[in-house]
Design a protein around this motif. Sequence first.
Motif, short mmCIF file in Angstrom:
data_model
loop_
_atom_site.label_atom_id
_atom_site.label_comp_id
_atom_site.label_asym_id
_atom_site.label_seq_id
_atom_site.Cartn_x
_atom_site.Cartn_y
_atom_site.Cartn_z
N SER A 1 -24.07 55.86 -18.05
CA SER A 1 -25.35 55.23 -17.74
C SER A 1 -25.90 55.72 -16.39
CB SER A 1 -25.20 53.71 -17.71
OG SER A 1 -24.33 53.34 -16.66
N THR B 1 -40.37 55.22 -19.28
CA THR B 1 -40.00 55.11 -20.69
C THR B 1 -40.93 55.97 -21.55
OG1 THR B 1 -41.36 53.13 -20.88
CG2 THR B 1 -38.99 52.81 -20.49
N TYR C 1 -36.97 51.60 -12.02
CA TYR C 1 -36.26 52.87 -11.96
C TYR C 1 -37.05 53.91 -11.18
CZ TYR C 1 -33.27 50.40 -15.01
OH TYR C 1 -32.43 49.44 -15.50
N ASN D 1 -26.48 52.67 -13.73
CA ASN D 1 -26.66 51.53 -14.65
C ASN D 1 -28.01 51.58 -15.37
OD1 ASN D 1 -24.13 50.43 -13.86
ND2 ASN D 1 -25.11 49.66 -12.01
N VAL D 2 -28.38 52.78 -15.82
CA VAL D 2 -29.64 52.94 -16.55
C VAL D 2 -29.42 52.48 -17.99
CG1 VAL D 2 -31.38 54.61 -17.30
CG2 VAL D 2 -30.26 54.89 -15.06
N PRO D 3 -30.29 51.62 -18.52
CA PRO D 3 -30.11 51.17 -19.91
C PRO D 3 -30.22 52.32 -20.91
CG PRO D 3 -31.75 49.83 -18.75
CD PRO D 3 -31.43 50.99 -17.87
N LYS D 4 -29.66 52.09 -22.11
CA LYS D 4 -29.74 53.08 -23.18
C LYS D 4 -31.20 53.38 -23.48
CE LYS D 4 -25.54 51.85 -25.60
NZ LYS D 4 -24.95 51.18 -26.74
N GLY D 5 -31.43 54.63 -23.87
CA GLY D 5 -32.78 55.00 -24.28
C GLY D 5 -33.14 56.40 -23.81
N TRP E 1 -35.50 58.59 -21.44
CA TRP E 1 -36.24 58.43 -20.18
C TRP E 1 -36.98 59.72 -19.83
CZ3 TRP E 1 -36.37 53.69 -17.96
CH2 TRP E 1 -35.45 52.75 -18.44
N VAL F 1 -29.91 58.40 -22.43
CA VAL F 1 -28.71 57.59 -22.13
C VAL F 1 -28.27 56.97 -23.45
CG1 VAL F 1 -27.81 55.64 -20.83
CG2 VAL F 1 -29.53 57.14 -19.79
#
Length: 116
Positions: free
Chosen positions: A26, A47, A64, A80-84, A86, A115
Amino acid sequence: MERHEFNVTATTPDAPVITDVVVKGSTIKVTYKAAANATGYDVVLGTSSKKENGETRPYHYGNYKKLNLGEGTVTTTFKNVPKGTWVVGMHAFNRTSVDKKKVFSPWSNLEIAKVK
């Protein structure tokens, strides 16, 4: 009282260039080339991207972002970047001589970071 006219100028920094984006778990590490005439950098994870004022930039970046990275810095890390998926983008800045307002470069190239 004599009056003297003068102009205040600020040199717009060149756009920085993102050279590498590495995702480990992450964590997203962004590496970039320093830009001419820059005294600092703002790096953001969006996003999505959006065309605004003729340039494409990251959008919806919320928390972010890494602002005011110092001159001479060429990497930054987001943890600690959320899934997805970017969109990574940045711009350089310097400050005007009079009121110290930021003068921004054009946005850099945009890179995609996934991520999982």
